[in-house]
Scaffold this active site. Structure first.
Site, PDB file in Angstrom:
ATOM      1  N   ASP A  17     -10.907   2.632   1.520  1.00 55.87           N
ATOM      2  CA  ASP A  17     -10.380   0.983   1.678  1.00 55.87           C
ATOM      3  C   ASP A  17     -11.013   0.347   2.920  1.00 55.87           C
ATOM      4  OD1 ASP A  17      -9.051   0.864  -0.627  1.00 55.87           O
ATOM      5  OD2 ASP A  17      -6.823   0.794   0.185  1.00 55.87           O
ATOM      6  N   SER A 253      -4.164   6.023  11.161  1.00 56.56           N
ATOM      7  CA  SER A 253      -4.459   6.274  10.615  1.00 56.56           C
ATOM      8  C   SER A 253      -4.909   5.647   8.694  1.00 56.56           C
ATOM      9  CB  SER A 253      -5.315   7.977  10.270  1.00 56.56           C
ATOM     10  OG  SER A 253      -3.764   8.442   9.806  1.00 56.56           O
ATOM     11  N   LYS A 254      -5.651   5.862   8.032  1.00 56.05           N
ATOM     12  CA  LYS A 254      -5.004   4.906   6.155  1.00 56.05           C
ATOM     13  C   LYS A 254      -3.645   6.028   5.693  1.00 56.05           C
ATOM     14  CE  LYS A 254      -9.390   4.628   5.547  1.00 56.05           C
ATOM     15  NZ  LYS A 254     -10.450   3.939   4.773  1.00 56.05           N
ATOM     16  N   ARG A 255      -4.357   6.992   6.229  1.00 57.41           N
ATOM     17  CA  ARG A 255      -2.952   8.042   5.799  1.00 57.41           C
ATOM     18  C   ARG A 255      -1.700   8.421   5.937  1.00 57.41           C
ATOM     19  NH1 ARG A 255      -4.139  13.043   7.819  1.00 57.41           N
ATOM     20  NH2 ARG A 255      -5.296  12.432   8.858  1.00 57.41           N
ATOM     21  N   LYS A 256      -1.739   7.242   7.100  1.00 57.33           N
ATOM     22  CA  LYS A 256      -0.281   7.561   8.066  1.00 57.33           C
ATOM     23  C   LYS A 256       0.134   6.582   8.188  1.00 57.33           C
ATOM     24  CE  LYS A 256      -0.302  11.226  10.723  1.00 57.33           C
ATOM     25  NZ  LYS A 256      -0.899  11.026  12.492  1.00 57.33           N
TER      26      LYS A 256
END
Ligand code: GLU
Length: 483
Positions: A17, A253-256
């Site tokens: 994304d 970050s995209k993870r968090k």
């Protein structure tokens, strides 16, 4: 740099994304480009094949276009420096690698990954700075094989000199000191260039005059300066934008953080003009100090020295406030059409003329009450839900409907006698029956009616909602809740 010739670029890597940072960088690049009458290039840096995601590139186009951040050249629209996708430019890089090898600025390295790991572990154990130990420098493959830990396919590394340029002038930060780089790999074993080579070659060949990117690249800039110098090319100007940070100051970050994904803002119902204003505010302030501004305002006043150097905090409350502002500014028909996808996705809206008329009537009731477009689903559910599926939510039932039968019946009786059904007649009849007739305060009188008719404790203004719902639906709901 003369006005009119500026060429800037954004260079996203298609690895999932699109990151909100891509929009942030594009906004700042473009604010300057449009002020100067230059060109904005979209280049896709897809040389990291391990992290490549084929759907990501289209999402980059879609999200930037949604924000109105339009590029002048790019893989999808072409341009004088095509191709704009690095994976289609592989032949471009190789001659420069050969040139750097021939001039002694680069060398082959055959070290296996295992040998490099051992080397690093040993350096850590001895507490010396980690970095490539140049075992391969000045050796042929045969000589290197004799020493062990070698593989047949080499990478190519830069030979960083002792006098590498560790200082440079940044348009935002002034004089910057960067750490001494390691002997950077510029060509991988698979024949793909690394970012460091490709970015310099492409920025040069595409005539980029200003490299505007995130501050995480400051430590790479000395390597890039060396490559520009070695290849005999003019250095572009550099501007390193502060990283966007979470409220706890960590990097987004995209993870968090879901808000790291650009598509999240579309899903939640943020307006592009609000997100642009917010991203602008994160790094920039208008000379007037005004917080609500458009892209045109930002671009007209743009000045690198007004860009923050401190990592701006991503405060979603502020974005919600801006979004509410821009929602209130929208012409009603535009807001109406922007709500349709949310209501359709919630299974509430069928596009019929009846639904269209209902929505046109409902928009003015909620326009001042929303921070997010997606909130229309809860606010408008009572209008679009079918009569068979209508339910009062348990919290509203508990709080407002217990023992409310007499109030609801009095209200229904008063309303059923009405021959005209308007906001004024509904409100007049309700007030007469409940406030004057039963002696209730307005809040106490309206709460059970709101729960019964709207199904919730929160709704658009009550008499207006009842007027819009129509007499039959209102009476049916009141009588059903009264039993
Ligand atoms: N592909 C790099 C990134 O995604 C671009 C960095 C640059 O603008 O030089 O961060």
């Amino acid at each position: 740099m003369s006005t009119g010739n500026v060429r800037l670029r954004v260079a996203p890597s298609p690895t999932g994304d699109p990151h909100v940072g891509t929009a942030y960088m594009s906004l700042f690049n473009l604010a300057f480009v449009r002020q100067q009458g230059g060109q904005f290039v979209l280049r896709v840096e897809d040389t990291d094949r391990a992290r490549f995601d084929p759907t990501s590139e289209q999402q980059v186009y879609d999200t930037l276009a949604w924000l109105g951040l339009q590029w002048d050249e790019g893989p999808d629209i072409g341009g004088p420096y095509a191709p704009y996708r690095q994976s289609e430019r592989l032949d471009t890089y190789r001659p420069f690698v050969d040139q750097l090898l021939a001039s002694g600025h680069a060398y082959h390295c055959w070290c296996t990954p295992d040998r490099l790991t051992e080397m690093r572990e040993d350096q850590q154990k001895r507490k010396v700075p980690t970095g490539y130990d140049r075992l391969c420098v000045g050796k042929s493959y045969e000589q290197r094989v004799e020493l062990g830990g070698a593989q047949a396919t080499p990478v190519v590394r830069m030979l960083i000199p002792d006098d590498a340029p560790l200082h440079f002038t940044d348009l935002i930060r002034g004089e910057v000191n960067a750490p001494r780089p390691d002997d950077q790999v510029i060509l991988k074993g698979d024949g793909f260039p690394t970012y460091h080579l490709a970015v310099v070659v492409d920025d040069h060949l595409m005539g980029i005059t200003h490299v505007v990117r995130g501050e995480e690249w400051i430590s790479s800039t000395p390597k890039h300066l060396l490559l520009f110098d070695w290849l005999g090319w003019e250095r572009p100007a550099f501007a390193h934008m502060p990283l966007l940070r979470n409220v706890d100051k960590s990097k987004i970050s995209k993870r968090k953080n879901p808000a790291a994904r650009l598509t999240w803002f579309q899903e939640q119902g943020y307006l592009p003009e609000a997100l642009l204003n917010f991203l602008g505010l994160l790094g920039y302030s208008l000379p007037s100090g005004e917080e609500v501004f458009t892209f045109a305002d930002m671009s007209a006043s743009f000045d690198w020295t007004r860009v923050n150097t401190v990592g701006p905090v991503f405060d979603l409350d502020k974005l919600g406030w801006l979004n509410g502002h821009y929602i209130r500014e929208l012409p009603a028909p535009s807001l109406q059409s922007q709500l349709v996808p949310f209501l359709t996705a919630a299974g509430l809206y069928d596009g019929s003329p009846e639904h269209e008329a209902l929505l046109a009537g409902a928009v003015p009731l909620i326009q001042t009450r929303m921070a997010l477009l997606s909130e229309c689903v809860d606010l408008l559910r009572c209008f679009f839900v079918s009569d068979e599926s209508f339910e009062v939510d348990p919290a509203a039932r508990e709080k407002s409907l217990v023992a409310a039968g007499p109030v609801l019946t009095a209200c229904a009786d008063a309303l059923s006698a009405l021959s005209t059904w308007t906001v004024e007649s509904v409100q007049g009849a309700m007030d007469a029956a409940l406030i004057e007739g039963l002696g209730l305060k307005r809040g106490k009188a309206y709460a059970p009616v709101r729960a019964a008719v709207c199904g919730s404790m929160i709704s658009p203004p009550l008499p207006e909602s009842m007027a819009l719902l129509g007499k039959d639906r209102v009476l049916t709901r009141l009588r059903a809740a009264a039993v």
